[in-house]
Write an enzyme that holds these catalytic residues in place. Structure first.
Site, mmCIF file in Angstrom:
data_model
loop_
_atom_site.group_PDB
_atom_site.id
_atom_site.type_symbol
_atom_site.label_atom_id
_atom_site.label_comp_id
_atom_site.label_asym_id
_atom_site.label_seq_id
_atom_site.Cartn_x
_atom_site.Cartn_y
_atom_site.Cartn_z
ATOM 1 N N CYS A 103 30.187 -33.780 -19.107
ATOM 2 C CA CYS A 103 31.353 -34.071 -18.265
ATOM 3 C C CYS A 103 30.903 -34.629 -16.911
ATOM 4 C CB CYS A 103 32.211 -32.809 -18.118
ATOM 5 S SG CYS A 103 33.891 -33.162 -17.566
ATOM 6 N N HIS A 148 32.964 -30.704 -23.821
ATOM 7 C CA HIS A 148 32.240 -29.517 -23.360
ATOM 8 C C HIS A 148 31.807 -28.642 -24.537
ATOM 9 C CE1 HIS A 148 33.016 -29.498 -18.946
ATOM 10 N NE2 HIS A 148 34.086 -30.200 -19.271
ATOM 11 N N GLU A 168 29.871 -26.210 -24.582
ATOM 12 C CA GLU A 168 29.755 -24.796 -24.174
ATOM 13 C C GLU A 168 31.102 -24.076 -24.237
ATOM 14 O OE1 GLU A 168 29.990 -27.325 -22.136
ATOM 15 O OE2 GLU A 168 30.860 -26.740 -20.203
#
Ligand SMILES: Nc1ncnc2c1ncn2[C@@H]1O[C@H](COP(=O)(O)OP(=O)(O)O)[C@@H](O)[C@H]1O
Ligand SMILES: [Mg+2]
Lengths: 80, 728, 236, 80
Positions: free
Chosen positions: C92, C209, C211
């Protein structure tokens, strides 16, 4: 002493903001608009000194930070 | 009375009586700076002078409560040495003037209220009320407010996980933007605003002070040449990047033992923060205003004291810790200035250019703050409207499709997809369900958080409406399996000097109080926003409730989505078909009339406790509370979320539309894989629970209605808001 | 989760980074070790086996997303280690920083909608012979969230052609069946590009993302294989 | 015909971007910078016509869409 910096997108570079503004203007009934491009305008107040030197320094600021020269052009003017 | 002779013609909004009190307190006429300080400290916003005597009646205590109202935010114990710290606050007027910045700075302000107490913010919510969709200003306001809330929360990196959006013509000239923040702190690391101790340094940190938010009225009355103040907006601009640095710097300093007291500079900035700290600490504070970091030249003492520049904090430090503290703030590239010290005088003394610019005794400034018992008129009760008095639709299915595509019931996805609702990596229950679920970082626990209010009920009957706001928020938290711990509240009303408006405020507080007591959900923080009127026309009375609950084992949560075909659908709670003040009546049967659904708090409590136990006992696979739009809308939302239909084949003696759209309170729709066990448990507990039908298929079929495909339901639900916002 | 290993990782933290903790959680879960959290002002970057430039709003995204962070002293170190072949992952805002500092081609412009967008998107994995993607299958469609205002990938035609010819496109926004269409492109990116490699393949920048969906409680685990793959690669 | 529009923050209004840019320039070792203010620069290509009328129309665009007149000022120039 004041530097006036204009940062504009190079030709052919996509301009989502300009496109959206153009569209919105039409929506508001403003016709006769052929194109809209959005750029940045930065005013930098500088300690007084030699105008030419100032212009060189501000251009360096553009190269290093203010503009992304891959997609943007910049121009620098120095007012008194 | 010579002092009275010097009475200025502009009292900055203070009454003559209030001005006389000032003369008594000072024993002389106040100078301009002093008068400004009294005027903001005694404003409705800072002094709560119209609402205080009623707010005192709210229940604020419980074994879980560590700190009730009175500090920057409320604090409740969530076990394992941790506390949840939360509050809701309005930024209504600024958001109407400049929606993006107004909403953004509203979020920034409530975040500071929470992290000033030592908490790391973990969730934001926002309760929004806009005017009629076809009002010329509405679309622009929705778009600005939503991007402003996102712009601030997304940048600082706190997930925005929930809220509400309503539309009503009553808000055409006064939108409501209420922002809530929830944070988590260690119970032994909570920071308060009492500046106890003398000879301690008073420190200013954060952004520089400009003329932000200084009001035109005050400006005009300044005895300075007016062109030093060429028309400048009083709008404040938020800087979420600086707030992020301020948050990290404060938490880093809080990990040391340097801080004695800390207070954010919110409304009335330096004035209220310094007075608050001195008053709570029973000390005096002397401020050297020349040392305040300034963004503009030529600023005057009254401007420095009234400025509402954002992203600033005032702290009192342990002596000798200044350098360590300064190092932290400089690492985070923030201003840090020692601007004063505490002393025994119990006076607020402002030094400027070597002279005393103001000298005010603090105890009377606070204690003598006006408190009014404003005359009030109870809202006259409305007749009960029976189901048969409300016109039936051609087909319940068509009515349902219309309702879930309506501005108040359609999907809010367009809103929350503009909010980062996942950052921080603990959002277990995303927006779109009942309460949001945010895991307590590094644990198996979660907080359940919801905001609610049904203004049309409050208008019809403030007491029942006040109860209902608490009950619905409590219900939303309960529907996830969590146990509600406490609530915060934002009282948005019209002009309290009008007895009928004051009556709405009084009734709502009475209803809220009763509900909070019955549901064991004490009020730990809140905010009051009055005078929400344009040309004598008040908003709907809107007491927004934010409820926070705890789920000890997050894996036990349930969502609102139908889980599996073949499972049984039950409704817990009595369905009597109450259509008075229902959305169906308002939107499809000639307008909101009659009495709103009553809230039986005892039943509310027992039904909720039963549902929660059933969820935690693993008996329930999905749960959704029944609110606006009744059973039909609740079932439709569960079908859409689960992408599977249901056959609702229960018989009912009620007219089909009353059964489908009645808004009887205290109800939940649940699904279970063990219908007999569930029914027996309800029976044993004496809780009304009736089987409605079975999950399955591609359509939702309601009693006496043609089937609706889940795809059609989803399209209807998804359609309105994006279409409205993108239409030219 | 792969077995704990000795390899060390670093997460670069800028003023305004806000996904640094999130990615540290995923890295620790995969490697068994907490990463070094490296504050941008330090000119020293420890020798590590993996560098992550996390998401967030470095410097508020003011001027241009990632522009000011790209000029931060620490980035010279990151560029140096990338040159030595150390894997660098930019997520990002991290992707924006890597394009601004020249480690990756192209730029990330304002989303075509002009609105911030936060939602799960479907992604097609274009290449699996890299340390980042080797635990995915070629052409596999994975679901991972995006959350950005400036994710509209753009580059000039020649650069795009070079990217395609060298197979530097890592992932693309796609429909659930893997087909590429405008409807599944959340930000207007050229050729539905969601992530790109550098020519050497040891630097990856991506807007989504991973994560954020590496934990079943959060609604999915499609992001986890990226971290396990990296953990295995750097352990080896 | 081309309109050049400058949109700048009103005097006294906080400019977080300008502040951050100023800071970054100092970090890059550019000293002697007193202040930085960032604004927008918009170029609008218009169908040819009367310059005064065009200026009026573009000003209306600023009022209605391009500028947030609560906190921003704008100026319009028309290049033949
Ligand atoms: N302004 C908002 N911001 C974020 N989420 C919102 C907002 N408004 C509504 N939502 C979400 O949409 C869902 C439906 O809202 P609402 O109809 O008010 O729920 P309920 O009827 O259960 O009170 C909830 O998950 C709520 O959190
Ligand atoms: Mg609900």
């Amino acid at each position: 002493m004041k530097a006036r910096v204009h940062i504009t997108l190079k030709n052919g570079v996509l301009d989502p903001q300009g496109k959206a503004i153009h569209h919105a203007l039409e929506g508001l009934g403003f016709d006769g608009v052929d194109d809209v491009r959005q750029g940045k305008y930065i005013e930098i107040a500088l300690a007084d000194g030699d105008a030419a030197a100032a212009k060189a320094r501000v251009s360096e600021m553009c190269e290093k930070l203010l503009a992304n020269t891959v997609i943007e052009d910049y121009s620098v003017e120095i007012d008194g | 009375m010579s002092a009275a002779a010097e009475r200025p013609d502009d009292l900055m909004g203070l009454s003559d009586g209030e001005y006389d009190t000032i003369l008594d307190i000072l024993g002389r006429a106040p100078n301009f700076t002093e008068l400004s300080i009294f005027s903001v400290m005694w404003s409705e916003h800072c002094s709560y002078k119209s609402s205080k005597i009623w707010l005192k009646t709210l229940p604020t205590e419980g074994p879980q409560v560590i700190q009730g109202p009175g500090e920057n935010a409320g604090v409740v114990d969530i076990g394992d040495g941790l506390a949840a710290i939360f509050k809701i606050e309005s930024h209504n007027h600024p958001s109407f003037i400049e929606p993006y910045q107004g909403a953004a700075t509203g979020v920034g302000g409530i975040l500071r209220d929470v992290f000033t107490m030592g908490a790391r913010p973990v969730a934001n919510l926002n309760a929004l009320r806009f005017g009629a969709p076809d009002h010329p200003k509405t679309k622009h306001l929705v778009s600005g407010v939503v991007s402003g809330i996102g712009g601030y929360g997304n940048c600082i990196g706190v997930p925005t996980v929930g809220g509400e959006v309503n539309f009503d013509p009553a808000y055409n000239g006064n939108i409501l933007v209420n922002a809530m923040t929830v944070g988590i702190a260690a119970t032994d690391k909570i920071f308060y605003s009492a500046a106890a101790g003398v000879g301690l340094p008073v420190v200013y940190v954060g952004s520089k002070t400009g003329r932000d938010g200084i009001h035109g009225a005050t400006m005009a009355s300044a005895e300075f040449d007016d062109d030093t103040y060429e028309k400048r907006p009083t709008v404040q601009v938020g800087d979420p990047f600086t707030e992020k640095l301020l948050l990290e710097a404060c938490l880093e300093l809080m990990a040391t033992d340097a801080i004695v007291a800390i207070q954010d500079m919110g409304a009335a900035g330096l004035t209220s923060s310094s007075v608050e700290m001195a008053s709570k600490g029973e000390v005096g504070i002397t401020l050297h205003l020349d040392d305040v970091p300034m963004r503009e030249t030529g600023m005057q003492p009254f401007e420095l004291m009234l400025s509402e520049s954002q992203e600033r904090m005032l702290m009192v430090l342990q002596p000798g810790h200044e350098d360590a503290a300064r190092a932290i703030f400089e690492k985070w590239e923030l201003d840090f200035a020692v601007i004063g010290e505490t002393n025994t005088s119990e006076r607020l003394v402002l030094m400027w250019d070597g002279e005393v610019a103001a000298d005010i005794p603090v105890p009377p400034l606070v204690a003598a703050a006006p408190e009014y018992d404003r005359p009030w008129m109870a809202t006259p009760p409305r007749p009960v409207v029976g189901p048969d008095e409300v016109a039936a639709p051609g087909d319940v299915a068509d009515a349902l499709l219309t309702l879930i595509a309506s501005p108040d019931l359609c999907s809010r996805r367009w809103v929350w997809e503009q909010y980062d609702h996942m950052v921080m990596g603990d959002t277990v229950g995303r927006p779109g369900g009942d309460a949001a679920l945010v895991r307590v970082h590094g644990t198996g626990k979660a907080l359940a958080i919801a905001t609610d209010c049904t203004p049309r009920y409050v208008e019809a009957n403030p007491i029942e409406g006040g109860k209902q706001a608490v009950a619905e928020a409590w219900r939303n938290v309960t529907a996830t399996g969590a146990t509600p711990l406490a609530v915060t509240n934002n009282l948005n009303f019209g002009n309290p000097e009008r007895p009928e408006i004051m009556g709405q405020l009084v009734g709502a507080i009475q209803g809220m109080g009763a509900a909070c007591t019955a549901l064991d959900a004490p009020v730990v923080s809140g905010n009051v926003s009055l005078y929400n009127e344009t040309n004598g026309k008040a908003i709907l009375p809107t007491p927004v409730i934010g409820c926070v609950g705890l789920l000890d084992d997050v894996t036990r949560r349930v969502g609102a989505a139908f889980a599996a075909a073949g499972e049984a659908v039950f409704v817990v709670g009595e369905t009597a078909g109450w259509l008075g003040c229902s959305i169906y009546q308002r939107d499809l049967a000639g307008g909101c009339r009659g009495a709103p659904p009553p809230v039986d708090l005892d039943t509310e409590r027992r039904n909720g406790d039963f549902v929660r136990e059933a969820i935690l006992g693993g008996r329930v696979t999905a749960c959704h509370d029944v609110s606006d739009g009744g059973l039909a809308v609740a079932l439709a939302e569960m079908a859409i979320a689960g992408n599977v239909g249901a056959d609702i084949d229960t018989g009912t003696a009620l007219p089909a539309h009353a059964w489908a759209f009645g808004e009887d309170q205290g109800r939940y729709v649940v699904t279970t894989a063990d219908p007999d066990g569930f029914a027996a448990a309800a029976d044993g507990a004496g809780i009304p629970a009736s089987r409605l039908g079975t999950v399955g298929g591609a359509s939702l079929t309601l009693p006496g209605a043609k089937p609706i495909s889940v795809a059609d339901l989803r399209d209807a639900h998804a359609r309105w808001l994006p279409a409205y916002m993108t239409a030219g | 989760m792969s077995r704990p290993n000795r390899a060390s990782t670093a997460v670069i933290v800028f003023p305004g980074s806000n996904c640094d903790r999130d990615v540290a959680v995923s890295l620790e879960a995969a490697t068994g070790h907490a990463p070094h959290m490296v504050w941008h002002a330090g000119r020293e970057l420890p020798d590590v086996d993996l560098i992550v430039v996390p998401g967030g709003f470095s410097y508020g995204d003011y001027l241009r997303s990632g522009a000011m962070a790209a000029n931060s002293p620490i980035m010279r170190e990151v560029i140096a280690q990338a040159g030595r072949g150390v894997p660098v992952l930019g997520i990002c805002n991290g992707f924006q920083v890597l394009t601004e500092c020249g480690l990756l081609p192209g730029v990330l412009m304002r989303n075509a909608s002009l609105k911030f967008v936060c939602r799960d998107v479907d992604l097609r994995v274009e290449r699996t012979d890299t340390v980042f993607t080797r635990d995915y299958a070629e052409g596999q469609v994975i679901r991972i969230p995006v959350a950005h205002h400036d994710g509209n990938y753009f580059t000039d035609p020649d650069t795009l052609k070079a990217l395609e010819d060298n197979r530097q496109v890592a992932i693309r926004y796609c429909a659930p069946d893997g087909s590429l269409d405008g409807a599944s492109n959340p930000n207007g990116s050229l050729a539905n590009i969601a992530g790109v490699f550098n020519a050497a393949g040891n630097v990856l920048g991506m807007m989504p993302h991973p994560e954020r969906l590496a934990d079943p409680l959060l609604g999915g685990t499609d992001g986890a294989p990226m971290f396990t793959a990296l953990a295995e690669a750097i352990a080896a």
